[in-house]
Design an enzyme around this catalytic site. Sequence first.
Site, PDB file in Angstrom:
ATOM      1  N   GLY A 164       0.843  -1.201   0.000  1.00 21.42           N
ATOM      2  CA  GLY A 164       0.000   0.000   0.000  1.00 21.42           C
ATOM      3  C   GLY A 164       0.867   1.236   0.000  1.00 21.42           C
ATOM      4  O   GLY A 164       2.066   1.162   0.286  1.00 21.42           O
ATOM      5  N   CYS A 180       5.210  -6.205   1.404  1.00 17.35           N
ATOM      6  CA  CYS A 180       5.560  -4.779   1.406  1.00 17.35           C
ATOM      7  C   CYS A 180       4.964  -4.068   2.631  1.00 17.35           C
ATOM      8  O   CYS A 180       5.375  -4.338   3.758  1.00 17.35           O
ATOM      9  CB  CYS A 180       5.132  -4.161   0.075  1.00 17.35           C
ATOM     10  SG  CYS A 180       5.897  -2.579  -0.249  1.00 17.35           S
ATOM     11  N   TYR A 181       3.963  -3.212   2.462  1.00 24.56           N
ATOM     12  CA  TYR A 181       3.348  -2.557   3.623  1.00 24.56           C
ATOM     13  C   TYR A 181       2.864  -3.612   4.630  1.00 24.56           C
ATOM     14  O   TYR A 181       2.974  -3.422   5.838  1.00 24.56           O
ATOM     15  CB  TYR A 181       2.175  -1.686   3.161  1.00 24.56           C
ATOM     16  CG  TYR A 181       1.503  -0.903   4.283  1.00 24.56           C
ATOM     17  CD1 TYR A 181       2.102   0.231   4.815  1.00 24.56           C
ATOM     18  CD2 TYR A 181       0.272  -1.306   4.801  1.00 24.56           C
ATOM     19  CE1 TYR A 181       1.494   0.942   5.839  1.00 24.56           C
ATOM     20  CE2 TYR A 181      -0.352  -0.592   5.816  1.00 24.56           C
ATOM     21  CZ  TYR A 181       0.268   0.530   6.330  1.00 24.56           C
ATOM     22  OH  TYR A 181      -0.342   1.241   7.355  1.00 24.56           O
ATOM     23  N   HIS A 187       7.323  -7.877  -4.310  1.00 29.75           N
ATOM     24  CA  HIS A 187       5.962  -8.209  -4.778  1.00 29.75           C
ATOM     25  C   HIS A 187       5.955  -9.518  -5.575  1.00 29.75           C
ATOM     26  O   HIS A 187       6.331  -9.516  -6.755  1.00 29.75           O
ATOM     27  CB  HIS A 187       5.420  -7.066  -5.633  1.00 29.75           C
ATOM     28  CG  HIS A 187       5.134  -5.844  -4.826  1.00 29.75           C
ATOM     29  ND1 HIS A 187       3.905  -5.605  -4.257  1.00 29.75           N
ATOM     30  CD2 HIS A 187       5.932  -4.823  -4.444  1.00 29.75           C
ATOM     31  CE1 HIS A 187       3.954  -4.473  -3.582  1.00 29.75           C
ATOM     32  NE2 HIS A 187       5.170  -3.976  -3.668  1.00 29.75           N
ATOM     33  N   GLU A 245       3.433 -11.000  -6.711  1.00 33.49           N
ATOM     34  CA  GLU A 245       2.308 -11.016  -7.658  1.00 33.49           C
ATOM     35  C   GLU A 245       2.663 -10.402  -9.010  1.00 33.49           C
ATOM     36  O   GLU A 245       1.925 -10.541  -9.978  1.00 33.49           O
ATOM     37  CB  GLU A 245       1.097 -10.285  -7.043  1.00 33.49           C
ATOM     38  CG  GLU A 245       1.233  -8.775  -6.851  1.00 33.49           C
ATOM     39  CD  GLU A 245       1.949  -8.358  -5.569  1.00 33.49           C
ATOM     40  OE1 GLU A 245       2.684  -9.193  -4.999  1.00 33.49           O
ATOM     41  OE2 GLU A 245       1.795  -7.213  -5.128  1.00 33.49           O
ATOM     42  N   SER A 264     -27.335 -10.378 -23.347  1.00 30.58           N
ATOM     43  CA  SER A 264     -26.935  -9.418 -24.382  1.00 30.58           C
ATOM     44  C   SER A 264     -26.155 -10.117 -25.493  1.00 30.58           C
ATOM     45  O   SER A 264     -25.991  -9.567 -26.576  1.00 30.58           O
ATOM     46  CB  SER A 264     -26.054  -8.333 -23.760  1.00 30.58           C
ATOM     47  OG  SER A 264     -24.817  -8.902 -23.353  1.00 30.58           O
ATOM     48  N   GLY A 265     -25.652 -11.329 -25.199  1.00 25.74           N
ATOM     49  CA  GLY A 265     -24.785 -11.994 -26.173  1.00 25.74           C
ATOM     50  C   GLY A 265     -23.322 -11.712 -25.873  1.00 25.74           C
ATOM     51  O   GLY A 265     -22.437 -12.260 -26.513  1.00 25.74           O
ATOM     52  N   GLY A 266     -23.054 -10.850 -24.899  1.00 29.56           N
ATOM     53  CA  GLY A 266     -21.685 -10.633 -24.440  1.00 29.56           C
ATOM     54  C   GLY A 266     -21.225 -11.853 -23.640  1.00 29.56           C
ATOM     55  O   GLY A 266     -22.047 -12.702 -23.268  1.00 29.56           O
ATOM     56  N   VAL A 267     -19.924 -11.918 -23.388  1.00 32.22           N
ATOM     57  CA  VAL A 267     -19.382 -13.112 -22.722  1.00 32.22           C
ATOM     58  C   VAL A 267     -20.005 -13.310 -21.330  1.00 32.22           C
ATOM     59  O   VAL A 267     -20.427 -14.415 -20.980  1.00 32.22           O
ATOM     60  CB  VAL A 267     -17.840 -12.997 -22.555  1.00 32.22           C
ATOM     61  CG1 VAL A 267     -17.272 -14.273 -21.960  1.00 32.22           C
ATOM     62  CG2 VAL A 267     -17.190 -12.713 -23.884  1.00 32.22           C
ATOM     63  N   ASP A 268     -20.082 -12.229 -20.558  1.00 30.62           N
ATOM     64  CA  ASP A 268     -20.528 -12.384 -19.167  1.00 30.62           C
ATOM     65  C   ASP A 268     -21.966 -12.890 -19.075  1.00 30.62           C
ATOM     66  O   ASP A 268     -22.246 -13.864 -18.373  1.00 30.62           O
ATOM     67  CB  ASP A 268     -20.407 -11.049 -18.409  1.00 30.62           C
ATOM     68  CG  ASP A 268     -18.975 -10.538 -18.398  1.00 30.62           C
ATOM     69  OD1 ASP A 268     -18.071 -11.334 -18.696  1.00 30.62           O
ATOM     70  OD2 ASP A 268     -18.773  -9.350 -18.094  1.00 30.62           O
ATOM     71  N   SER A 269     -22.881 -12.227 -19.801  1.00 28.27           N
ATOM     72  CA  SER A 269     -24.281 -12.661 -19.670  1.00 28.27           C
ATOM     73  C   SER A 269     -24.481 -14.032 -20.318  1.00 28.27           C
ATOM     74  O   SER A 269     -25.293 -14.839 -19.847  1.00 28.27           O
ATOM     75  CB  SER A 269     -25.252 -11.623 -20.245  1.00 28.27           C
ATOM     76  OG  SER A 269     -25.125 -11.536 -21.642  1.00 28.27           O
ATOM     77  N   SER A 270     -23.705 -14.335 -21.366  1.00 23.43           N
ATOM     78  CA  SER A 270     -23.850 -15.647 -22.019  1.00 23.43           C
ATOM     79  C   SER A 270     -23.398 -16.773 -21.091  1.00 23.43           C
ATOM     80  O   SER A 270     -24.069 -17.800 -20.958  1.00 23.43           O
ATOM     81  CB  SER A 270     -23.008 -15.716 -23.300  1.00 23.43           C
ATOM     82  OG  SER A 270     -23.450 -14.744 -24.203  1.00 23.43           O
ATOM     83  N   LYS A 316     -12.158 -12.021 -15.752  1.00 19.37           N
ATOM     84  CA  LYS A 316     -12.658 -12.187 -17.119  1.00 19.37           C
ATOM     85  C   LYS A 316     -12.141 -13.467 -17.793  1.00 19.37           C
ATOM     86  O   LYS A 316     -12.899 -14.191 -18.436  1.00 19.37           O
ATOM     87  CB  LYS A 316     -12.240 -10.966 -17.947  1.00 19.37           C
ATOM     88  CG  LYS A 316     -12.937 -10.854 -19.264  1.00 19.37           C
ATOM     89  CD  LYS A 316     -14.326 -10.278 -19.086  1.00 19.37           C
ATOM     90  CE  LYS A 316     -15.022 -10.050 -20.404  1.00 19.37           C
ATOM     91  NZ  LYS A 316     -16.314  -9.394 -20.202  1.00 19.37           N
TER      92      LYS A 316
END
Length: 518
Positions: free
Chosen positions: A64, A91-92, A179, A181, A232-238, A374
């Site tokens: 942080g 770190c922090y 870090h 990550e 909607s046909g987008g990835v998330d809603s599909s 995603k």
Amino acid sequence: MVILNMSDSFHHERIAVIDFGSQYTRLIARRLREVGAFGLVYSSNVSFEDIQGPDLKGIILSGGPSSVFEEGAPRLDPQILKSGTPILGICYGQQLIAKEFGGNVHRSKAREYGKASIDVLSDDSVLFRGLQSSQQVWMSHGDHVESIQNTFKVVGRTASVPVAAMESESLKIFAIQFHPEVTQTESGLKILKNFCDFSGMNCDWSSENFIEEKIKKIHDQVGKDLVILGLSGGVDSSVAALLLHKAIGSRLHCMFIDTGLLRLNERVQVQESFEPFALHVHWIDASEEFFHGLSGISDPETKRKKIGAIFIEVFEREAKKLNAKFLAQGTTYPDVIESKGIGGAVLVKSHHNVGGLPERLNLKIVEPLRELFKDEVRAVGRTLGLHPQMVARHPFPGPGLAVRIPGNVDREKVRILQEADSIFIHELMISGWYERTAQAFVVLLPVKTVGIMGDERTYEYLCTLRAVTSEDFMTADWARLPYDLLEKVAQRIVNEVKGINRVTFDITSKPPATIEYE
Ligand code: XMP
């Protein structure tokens, strides 16, 4: 404030990542998934009570921007350090631990930022198990730990940081200055995996396990009730639709609302790709309402609000015909983190999640993808058999093509834009550039310019091609598309699309520009 509360957690093992404001916190959760561990982000003021549970296997304290010397710097619930749960401070997070255990935290002469080489000082270190005695790591800090009481073993040092890594197996507390990550830390994933192994985790997080556990959870939540979902046909809603359909079958009702502002043949494409699943979809053509509502509006914000309001009206009207008790949404983990404002991030997708609807319709929310990043949503989509083209689709904004037509929107402009856009996307796909860009589309500018075609003078619209690369859509760079490809797209658009006689290419990054035009 807890970012995801306990009722949202369903996996049988979890690492709580406590966020002290680092720009990398989200990456920690992301990297944990890569080693098969399920990490959820919590804000710094959580108590141990907030995060505990039978599934809690370990706690990571993020870095942080604060200094432990500052008044008002974020602190940790002391119960967390006493809990006996394995802890890794980064770190922090390390400096907080050192301070609590009587170590010396020093303000470094200069901020250290970049690669550093770390000497591993112990053969039986937990974090460096299986790693070589010299490691490249990534540093980004102002303070550092100078010395620590011998409850802790110092297991790593760099030229400028005497306590770059420390461990106490008996306290189950580990801490590092660098870090793990960040990809520049060569063995970062292995270090995180070593911590997870010490915490007794099976590290069995995968899209298959996710689907199995989620289906059980959806059953428990929904019971015998009906669920509606805006497809909607987008990835998330599909992906959300397929997952829910697998869990509750025909009790899922999807609404596909054709706003008239969709891409060319979008409805047909979505219809075809869902055919094999026998999904219950209500296809609603509301384009007339949208064009009528938009007529005479040119201000971007008014336009967006109008589209959002009409969308809600149509959705509400259709939903009322069913007696659903739940509204499902394709909210993903970055949406959750962003909407809680971690690191001051702003919510970009307010329309996408049909804001305000659940309250108006008195519906409970189901968000089956709420814990996923995603690429994990895409992995789940692939496992569920979603068509590869649907899985790989670029994002498309809720207000649709309206935000790609600055100024007034009408059917004719949408027709012109749809045709030009479909040529651009087709050429990107066949040249292999579609996957190499995060988003690409055509924008129809409210400007006409003079041209010459054959012997005729033309006076038509100008369009611009937008193609960007981006990790998270918060920042983006313009894609370096080859000249030959640009030339072919421009030629095809001018020759084939009635209404456009000039094509330009946008070479602005975000910031200062945004990806969309409104
Ligand atoms: P900007 O234009 O803000 O876009 O750089 C960042 C990302 O967000 C998408 N976007 C939206 N998505 N509803 C959405 O669902 C919206 O109102 C909206 N506005 C922008 C945009 O396509 C890009 O991926």
